[in-house]
Design an enzyme around this catalytic site. Structure first.
Site, PDB file in Angstrom:
ATOM      1  N   PHE A 186       0.838  -1.190   0.000  1.00 18.45           N
ATOM      2  CA  PHE A 186       0.000   0.000   0.000  1.00 18.45           C
ATOM      3  C   PHE A 186       0.873   1.239   0.000  1.00 18.45           C
ATOM      4  O   PHE A 186       2.070   1.195   0.308  1.00 18.45           O
ATOM      5  CB  PHE A 186      -0.932   0.010   1.221  1.00 18.45           C
ATOM      6  CG  PHE A 186      -0.211   0.059   2.542  1.00 18.45           C
ATOM      7  CD1 PHE A 186       0.053   1.260   3.168  1.00 18.45           C
ATOM      8  CD2 PHE A 186       0.208  -1.118   3.164  1.00 18.45           C
ATOM      9  CE1 PHE A 186       0.725   1.300   4.388  1.00 18.45           C
ATOM     10  CE2 PHE A 186       0.870  -1.092   4.388  1.00 18.45           C
ATOM     11  CZ  PHE A 186       1.132   0.125   4.998  1.00 18.45           C
ATOM     12  N   CYS A 187       0.274   2.374  -0.364  1.00 16.36           N
ATOM     13  CA  CYS A 187       0.959   3.663  -0.348  1.00 16.36           C
ATOM     14  C   CYS A 187      -0.094   4.756  -0.189  1.00 16.36           C
ATOM     15  O   CYS A 187      -1.268   4.466   0.037  1.00 16.36           O
ATOM     16  CB  CYS A 187       1.788   3.860  -1.617  1.00 16.36           C
ATOM     17  SG  CYS A 187       0.800   3.817  -3.128  1.00 16.36           S
ATOM     18  N   THR A 188       0.281   6.000  -0.341  1.00 18.18           N
ATOM     19  CA  THR A 188      -0.627   7.110  -0.050  1.00 18.18           C
ATOM     20  C   THR A 188      -1.853   7.128  -0.956  1.00 18.18           C
ATOM     21  O   THR A 188      -2.990   7.108  -0.493  1.00 18.18           O
ATOM     22  CB  THR A 188       0.114   8.457  -0.166  1.00 18.18           C
ATOM     23  OG1 THR A 188       1.281   8.425   0.648  1.00 18.18           O
ATOM     24  CG2 THR A 188      -0.793   9.599   0.277  1.00 18.18           C
ATOM     25  N   ILE A 215      -4.044   4.658   0.738  1.00 18.84           N
ATOM     26  CA  ILE A 215      -4.483   4.972   2.097  1.00 18.84           C
ATOM     27  C   ILE A 215      -5.580   6.029   2.091  1.00 18.84           C
ATOM     28  O   ILE A 215      -6.528   5.969   2.875  1.00 18.84           O
ATOM     29  CB  ILE A 215      -3.288   5.480   2.934  1.00 18.84           C
ATOM     30  CG1 ILE A 215      -2.173   4.426   2.973  1.00 18.84           C
ATOM     31  CG2 ILE A 215      -3.722   5.818   4.355  1.00 18.84           C
ATOM     32  CD1 ILE A 215      -0.818   4.979   3.383  1.00 18.84           C
TER      33      ILE A 215
END
Length: 317
Positions: A186-188, A215
């Protein structure tokens, strides 16, 4: 006497799309003009692999630009399904508008990696909790160390990378495709983990997942009572961090080294607004400190005049 409350005025739109853009250089001027015509500020990146960026402006102007991108015949429908994530702020989060040409819209530094050719399985925020609760899943936070410091998913592995370019080396040293059968990332906003999933599949990992929308979409759509997110999420604009429902968080930022700071860290004797913080106090040269002190002086003078200094909240080069 009734005190006036400040209402959110500016709409921030975070967007990206991996799509083949062999003519990306020719798209720079018309996109920049459309942004300027709509009084929009922020940064958009264009590369042969697609578009990425965050912009802000009055809501009707942002939607006008998004319509321009999705519907303009010049773009040959390549942005027709362009998705974006929205949040509001009472102050404009950017100072200028830039449309930059890049080799990659998110820099991994490995030639040939492209989500348009090969990509992992997209997981919607509503299904994310079930996936990462599987004990066989190795959960990796693909963001940089200073981002992870203020918040991440429960049980996530922090690679402690300084830049996304370090991700391939980390995987080579710590992961084995014969042992790690299920990997989730996952990332921003979804862009880094999408490209990371493409890289890992190129390396032979077969069961690779990534959080669709990142996110930000998770915090926007998953109720806080059901959330497995811990802390706040760093964002690359003047909000610094957001919480559930994308409300502005409590963290500020050191504008000398860019590290996010909690309210407690801003009480440290090593913190001086615009000059230093506990993360960079012992790493700043005297020459740079002098420049930072002068810049902060100009910022304060501008505030006294009711103006915004161009150097405020920008990284010292």
């Amino acid at each position: 006497m009734t005190l006036a409350t400040t209402q959110p005025t500016y709409l921030t739109a975070a967007l990206y799309k991996f799509v083949s853009l062999p003519d990306y250089k020719a798209l720079q001027a018309p996109i920049l003009k459309a942004c300027q015509d709509n009084h929009i500020k922020g940064t958009l990146l264009l590369a042969e692999e697609g578009i990425n960026g965050t912009i802000a402006g009055l809501p009707e102007k942002i939607h006008a630009l998004l319509t321009f991108l999705r519907c303009n015949p010049r773009f040959k429908n390549r942005f027709a399904d362009l998705e974006h994530k929205e949040s509001f702020a009472s102050e404009h989060p950017f100072y200028r508008m830039k449309v930059k040409l890049k080799k990659e819209i998110v820099t991994l530094g490995v030639p040939g990696v492209s989500p348009t050719k090969k990509v992992g399985t997209y997981v919607k925020p509503a299904d994310w909790n079930a996936l990462i609760s599987d004990p066989e899943v190795m959960l990796i936070d693909t963001r940089n160390d200073y981002e992870v410091d203020i918040g991440t998913f429960k049980g996530a592995i922090d690679p402690r990378t300084k830049t996304f370019r370090e991700f391939p080396e980390y995987i080579a040293e710590h992961f084995d495709k014969t042992k790690h059968k299920k990997v989730a990332m996952f990332c921003t906003g979804g862009i880094r983990c999408e490209k990371a999933s493409s890289y890992m599949m190129d390396q032979g990992f077969e069961e690779v997942y990534h959080l669709q929308g990142g996110i930000l979409k998770y915090l926007e759509t998953v109720p806080e009572a059901e959330s497995m997110w811990q802390g706040e999420c760093f964002v690359f604009d003047q909000r610094v961090a957001v919480k559930h429902n994308l409300e502005v968080g409590e963290f500020d930022q050191c504008y000398a080294c860019r590290h996010p700071l909690s309210p407690a860290e801003m009480q440290s004797p090593q913190y001086s607004a615009g000059i230093s913080c506990p993360y960079c106090f012992d790493k700043t040269t005297e020459d740079k400190r002098a420049r930072l002190i002068e810049r902060q002086k100009q910022v304060m003078l501008a505030k006294q005049r009711g103006e915004t200094h161009i150097g405020e909240k920008q990284k010292e080069e």
